[in-house]
Scaffold this motif. Structure first.
Motif, PDB file in Angstrom:
ATOM      1  N   SER A 248       0.819  -1.210   0.000  1.00 53.64           N
ATOM      2  CA  SER A 248       0.000   0.000   0.000  1.00 53.64           C
ATOM      3  C   SER A 248       0.854   1.262   0.000  1.00 53.64           C
ATOM      4  O   SER A 248       1.995   1.273   0.474  1.00 53.64           O
TER       5      SER A 248
ATOM      6  N   GLY B 176       0.119   1.427  -4.424  1.00 56.87           N
ATOM      7  CA  GLY B 176      -1.277   1.263  -4.782  1.00 56.87           C
ATOM      8  C   GLY B 176      -1.599   1.687  -6.195  1.00 56.87           C
ATOM      9  O   GLY B 176      -0.817   2.368  -6.865  1.00 56.87           O
TER      10      GLY B 176
ATOM     11  N   CYS C  73      -2.935  -4.912  -7.867  1.00 59.25           N
ATOM     12  CA  CYS C  73      -2.691  -3.474  -8.028  1.00 59.25           C
ATOM     13  C   CYS C  73      -2.944  -3.041  -9.466  1.00 59.25           C
ATOM     14  O   CYS C  73      -3.202  -1.871  -9.730  1.00 59.25           O
TER      15      CYS C  73
ATOM     16  N   GLU D  54      -8.663   2.261  -3.974  1.00 58.55           N
ATOM     17  CA  GLU D  54      -8.448   0.953  -4.574  1.00 58.55           C
ATOM     18  C   GLU D  54      -9.441  -0.044  -3.983  1.00 58.55           C
ATOM     19  O   GLU D  54      -9.468  -0.267  -2.775  1.00 58.55           O
TER      20      GLU D  54
ATOM     21  N   SER E 248       1.803   5.861  -7.039  1.00 62.10           N
ATOM     22  CA  SER E 248       1.971   4.422  -7.256  1.00 62.10           C
ATOM     23  C   SER E 248       3.423   3.993  -7.152  1.00 62.10           C
ATOM     24  O   SER E 248       3.720   2.805  -7.350  1.00 62.10           O
TER      25      SER E 248
END
Length: 497
Positions: A249, A272, A304, A401, A473
């Protein structure tokens, strides 16, 4: 949607026990299997039955330090090992994993929940990192050149970074390990791996495969723990560690980056995602729906790279949504070990609760449930494949997410609006684009703010390609020619001749 509740036969149940019983449950430190320092253990639970499969050692911070010490002690000799020898270890590991795909897939399905077909696919994908980087090991090079003034020569060499720490997630318990281990082995780095506490058995089995393939003791050390922060932080802050790679995460990634700053560690962060799936009016709808099912339902949506939100141009909105709903409703939900099952359970009750919460928020805001939208089955953490229409812009699942089998569909009118919707997120891992217009394809691929794009395809993961994202990300790349660069330092030597 249909549900299967068939129980395992006595023969099948015995095989499950045999496969689980064959896996070492201790820590791997310096080539030896040892118990945790205080004797505590972690229960590994089958998410489809909620029953305990096995108990593994629960490492203490002192155990983590011993694992790092073993990696540091092995670094010098391993870093000097000829590249061909390192490559051959990886090649043998690829062969062993490929030969044992059935047992490894069953083990993965039991502790993670995905169907056997998906587990076999992950094993094959994971093994390919060993084969790819076995070939890259002998291609690490430098250069020799003359300085502009002609007075000196410039020699550049590339050397292993040094001891690494890998923190891997539960959703792809083998592939996320091989994606880090393979380039580290190829580059000549030693490592400590901390797998997720929900799925430690697959990593333990993988470590034994690597030992059988000839990886020397101490090069790979495996530390299972329920006390992740207590064990990981002292390793990250230790001067012997030189590289940190984390998949998980974004909040945890931020914390690890902050901790790594003290030692100025080389870091790779695969964090994520909130992947948009764009379908334009001119798309091949058959291909788009096929791609949507792959991008959404791979790994029960617990990926992901999973398509998190579907942005569909208004001209094909109704037809695309109808087809997607039919396909999602037809999926068979059940224990991943059973024949014909498409969708297994989510990893645990916490994850199922999060999916429920996000769907509930969207419905409260006006979204319509076209299929699913509820728990299913008796025991196990099952959730029905779900399609939502009329999803309001305020819905949390358009920003967060989902990590579950939920497909929210949102309309757009113009190309510019579609791209703006796709980019309206802090994340930037992957996006999916479906169009038959070459010009539009190139424009949109350039404009979407992600590290990867699936153009008319629903899966982007490939060991020969660089995997990674931008924005929240993360950073760094795994796989491809770029993957080994994360484990190499560049040294320059100036010479007068």
């Amino acid at each position: 949607m249909s549900t299967t509740t068939t129980g395992a036969s006595s023969d099948a149940a015995q095989r499950e026990r045999d496969v689980v019983g064959s896996v070492a449950t201790g820590l791997l430190v310096g080539g030896e299997r040892v118990e945790g320092g205080d004797g505590r253990t972690i229960d590994v639970v089958d998410p489809s039955t909620e029953e305990v499969l096995a108990s593994v050692a629960d490492a203490t911070p002192e155990d983590g330090q011993r694992a790092l010490a073993a990696a540091a002690a092995a670094q010098g000799e391993w870093g000097r090992t000829p590249p061909r020898e390192r490559g051959e270890v990886l090649r043998r590991a690829w062969e062993l994993v490929t030969a044992r795909v059935d047992d490894l897939a069953l083990l993965m399905t039991l502790e993670m929940g995905k169907s056997l077909a998906e587990s076999r696919a992950e094993i094959a994908y994971a093994a390919e990192f060993f084969r790819w980087f076995s070939e890259e090991a002998v291609r690490v090079d430098g250069r020799w050149s003359t300085s502009p003034d002609g007075a000196t020569r410039l020699l550049t060499m590339r050397q292993p970074v040094g001891p690494c720490l890998f923190v891997t997630p539960w959703n792809f318990p083998m592939a996320m390990g091989t994606r880090k281990i393979a380039p580290a082995v190829a580059a000549g780095c030693t490592m400590v791996v901390k797998p997720a506490s929900q799925t430690p058995l697959t990593m333990s089995a993988l470590a034994d495969v690597l030992a059988e393939a000839g990886l020397p003791a101490g090069v790979l050390n495996v530390v299972t723990t329920s006390r992740t922060g207590e064990v990981v932080e002292p390793i990250v802050r230790d001067g012997r560690l030189r590289k940190l790679s984390f998949t998980g995460s974004t909040p945890v990634g931020r914390t690890l980056v902050e901790q790594s700053a003290q030692q100025l560690l080389r870091t790779s962060m695969e964090l994520g995602g909130n992947a948009p799936f764009l379908v334009f009016d001119d798309a091949d709808l058959d291909a788009a729906v096929d791609g949507a099912m792959l991008a959404k339902m791979r790994n029960v949506g617990e990926a992901c790279t999973s398509a998190n939100r579907f942005h569909v141009q208004r001209g094909v909105l109704e037809e695309f949504t109808r087809r997607l709903t039919e396909r999602m409703a037809a999926l068979v939900v059940g224990r991943g070990t059973e024949d014909g099952v498409d969708v297994g359970p989510l990893i645990d009750e916490r994850q199922r609760g999060k999916v429920e919460e996000l769907v509930g928020d969207a419905v409260d805001g006006g979204a319509r449930v076209l299929t699913g939208g509820e728990r299913t089955g008796g025991r196990g953490y099952f959730y029905a494949p779900t399609v939502l229409a009329d999803v309001p812009a305020s819905a949390r699942l358009l920003r967060e997410e989902v990590f579950g089998p939920v497909a929210p569909v949102v309309a757009f009118d113009t190309e510019e609006e579609g791209v703006a919707q796709a980019n309206d997120t802090e994340y930037g891992l992957v996006s999916y684009v479906y169009t038959r217009d070459v010009g539009r394809a190139l424009r949109v691929c350039e404009q979407v703010e992600t590290g990867m794009v699936g153009l008319n395809q629903g899966v982007v993961s490939n060991p020969a390609a660089p995997f990674g994202g931008v924005k929240q990300s993360g950073f760094g790349r795994e796989g491809g020619r770029e993957g080994i660069d994360e484990y190499l330092e560049t040294k320059y030597v100036g010479m007068t001749i």
